[in-house]
Design a protein around this motif. Structure first.
Motif, mmCIF file in Angstrom:
data_model
loop_
_atom_site.group_PDB
_atom_site.id
_atom_site.type_symbol
_atom_site.label_atom_id
_atom_site.label_comp_id
_atom_site.label_asym_id
_atom_site.label_seq_id
_atom_site.Cartn_x
_atom_site.Cartn_y
_atom_site.Cartn_z
ATOM 1 N N SER A 1 1.035 1.096 -5.385
ATOM 2 C CA SER A 1 0.572 2.273 -4.644
ATOM 3 C C SER A 1 -0.317 1.880 -3.470
ATOM 4 O O SER A 1 -0.277 2.515 -2.406
ATOM 5 N N GLU A 2 -1.108 0.827 -3.625
ATOM 6 C CA GLU A 2 -1.939 0.347 -2.510
ATOM 7 C C GLU A 2 -1.076 -0.197 -1.374
ATOM 8 O O GLU A 2 -1.387 -0.026 -0.195
ATOM 9 N N TYR A 3 0.013 -0.845 -1.738
ATOM 10 C CA TYR A 3 0.916 -1.431 -0.733
ATOM 11 C C TYR A 3 1.635 -0.350 0.073
ATOM 12 O O TYR A 3 1.598 -0.346 1.303
ATOM 13 N N VAL A 4 2.303 0.581 -0.633
ATOM 14 C CA VAL A 4 3.101 1.590 0.079
ATOM 15 C C VAL A 4 2.224 2.633 0.753
ATOM 16 O O VAL A 4 2.658 3.303 1.701
ATOM 17 N N GLY A 5 0.978 2.783 0.293
ATOM 18 C CA GLY A 5 0.108 3.790 0.879
ATOM 19 C C GLY A 5 -0.751 3.287 2.014
ATOM 20 O O GLY A 5 -1.468 4.072 2.650
ATOM 21 N N ASN A 6 -0.689 1.990 2.293
ATOM 22 C CA ASN A 6 -1.510 1.407 3.351
ATOM 23 C C ASN A 6 -0.715 1.370 4.661
ATOM 24 O O ASN A 6 0.284 0.662 4.757
ATOM 25 N N PRO A 7 -1.159 2.106 5.685
ATOM 26 C CA PRO A 7 -0.409 2.129 6.956
ATOM 27 C C PRO A 7 -0.346 0.768 7.638
ATOM 28 O O PRO A 7 0.514 0.548 8.494
ATOM 29 N N LEU A 8 -1.243 -0.138 7.272
ATOM 30 C CA LEU A 8 -1.229 -1.467 7.877
ATOM 31 C C LEU A 8 0.099 -2.174 7.593
ATOM 32 O O LEU A 8 0.668 -2.817 8.483
ATOM 33 N N TYR A 9 0.596 -2.051 6.355
ATOM 34 C CA TYR A 9 1.834 -2.746 6.000
ATOM 35 C C TYR A 9 3.049 -2.075 6.633
ATOM 36 O O TYR A 9 4.026 -2.744 6.992
ATOM 37 N N ASP A 10 2.988 -0.767 6.791
ATOM 38 C CA ASP A 10 4.056 -0.081 7.512
ATOM 39 C C ASP A 10 4.100 -0.553 8.961
ATOM 40 O O ASP A 10 5.177 -0.764 9.532
ATOM 41 N N GLU A 11 2.941 -0.735 9.558
ATOM 42 C CA GLU A 11 2.884 -1.223 10.941
ATOM 43 C C GLU A 11 3.411 -2.654 11.031
ATOM 44 O O GLU A 11 4.093 -3.013 11.999
ATOM 45 N N ARG A 12 3.134 -3.457 10.025
ATOM 46 C CA ARG A 12 3.641 -4.835 10.035
ATOM 47 C C ARG A 12 5.165 -4.863 9.931
ATOM 48 O O ARG A 12 5.820 -5.706 10.552
ATOM 49 N N ILE A 13 5.721 -3.951 9.145
ATOM 50 C CA ILE A 13 7.183 -3.857 9.054
ATOM 51 C C ILE A 13 7.766 -3.467 10.404
ATOM 52 O O ILE A 13 8.786 -4.005 10.842
ATOM 53 N N ARG A 14 7.078 -2.525 11.078
ATOM 54 C CA ARG A 14 7.545 -2.104 12.402
ATOM 55 C C ARG A 14 7.501 -3.264 13.388
ATOM 56 O O ARG A 14 8.452 -3.484 14.161
ATOM 57 N N LEU A 15 6.422 -4.036 13.357
ATOM 58 C CA LEU A 15 6.305 -5.183 14.263
ATOM 59 C C LEU A 15 7.332 -6.258 13.915
ATOM 60 O O LEU A 15 7.875 -6.914 14.818
#
Length: 286
Positions: free
Chosen positions: A65-79
């Motif tokens: 839940s910490e992984y999928v809920g953290n926008p930082l990791y979503d941004e890293r996927i985008r980058l």
């Protein structure tokens, strides 16, 4: 016994090489466009709890839940996706410049082929492991590799023809399985057929079934092109071109021209191999 090799600068083969080069360039430019301006389906894998939960826990020390809920990791996927896009743009340049930098360009194109195979596997997962979807991507991930192999000049030509035949056959069988209804017919297949031919849903389904039969017959015929060679390759080139153009033709709108340009032109580009590689092989089989 010595087999004939594909010589890049042999005038006999130059025009067929250009077909393959254009196919790879269009494909890689289209994928670069997709990754840079839209999105690629990597989250289908990277946000899959079954596949990633343990890795996330070990590598990042995070709960799921910490992984999928953290926008930082979503941004890293985008980058990450955009980085792949820039690499595809570099690969498109390598396809164009392979005459001047053959060794470097071959390395880049081979890596691009591997990246496209990974993308095909991700999309395969997204479609519920339907083998037809994986088959449909065969021409896309093999085209840069075929270009790299052809430019080498020391590869027996019959190997190149066998590789192209297998990729073409797999792609058209994959397409045919959906058109036949073996898998549920994708909504965009029906919509494009109805829009392009100005027909209703039932005639569109009947038309797609006929096309599915022809796809499978042509896919089998290209593996052993001894009889009906002209008919088989004419169909492969013509239908590959028409299905590629269907995306831009079906959804064209003057009112939303800019959106149409951004959304659908890259869909045409990534399908360049669907008609140019059969054309390339046709020239080789003559």
């Amino acid at each position: 016994m010595r087999y004939p090799s594909f010589q890049l600068f042999n005038p006999k083969h130059f025009s067929s090489f250009r077909l393959l080069q254009t196919a790879a360039f269009g494909l890689l430019l289209g994928r670069a466009w997709q990754h840079l301006f839209w999105d690629a389906p990597y989250r289908e894998f990277l946000w899959d709890e079954y596949w990633m939960k343990d890795l996330v826990s070990v590598v990042f020390g995070l709960s799921w839940s910490e992984y999928v809920g953290n926008p930082l990791y979503d941004e890293r996927i985008r980058l990450f996706s955009q980085g792949i896009g820039w690499f595809y743009l570099l690969s498109a340049g390598a396809a164009l410049s392979i005459k001047w930098f053959p060794r470097l360009a071959r390395s880049i194109l081979t890596t691009a082929s591997g990246a496209l195979l990974v993308l095909a596997l991700v999309v395969w997962k997204e479609y519920g492991w339907q083998i037809g979807q994986l088959l449909e991507y065969s021409l896309q991930w093999t085209t840069p590799l075929l270009l790299a192999v052809c430019s080498k000049g020391s590869i027996p030509e019959y190997w190149i023809r066998y590789g192209a035949r297998a990729a073409i056959s797999a792609t058209f069988i994959g397409h045919g399985l959906y058109a036949l209804g073996y898998y549920p017919i994708p909504g965009n297949f029906l919509e494009m057929t109805m829009r392009s031919l100005s027909i209703g849903e039932d005639p569109a389904r009947q038309f797609l079934f006929l096309i599915g039969v022809l796809d499978v017959l042509a896919a089998l015929g290209v593996l052993w092109p001894k009889r009906f060679k002209t008919a088989i390759f004419s169909y492969l080139v013509a239908w590959g071109l028409l299905t590629s153009l269907a995306r831009v033709w079906s959804y064209f709108s003057f009112d939303f021209f800019e959106n149409w340009l951004q959304m659908w032109v890259y869909e045409l580009l990534i399908r360049f191999p669907h008609f140019l590689v059969p054309w390339f092989l046709w020239k080789k089989e003559r």
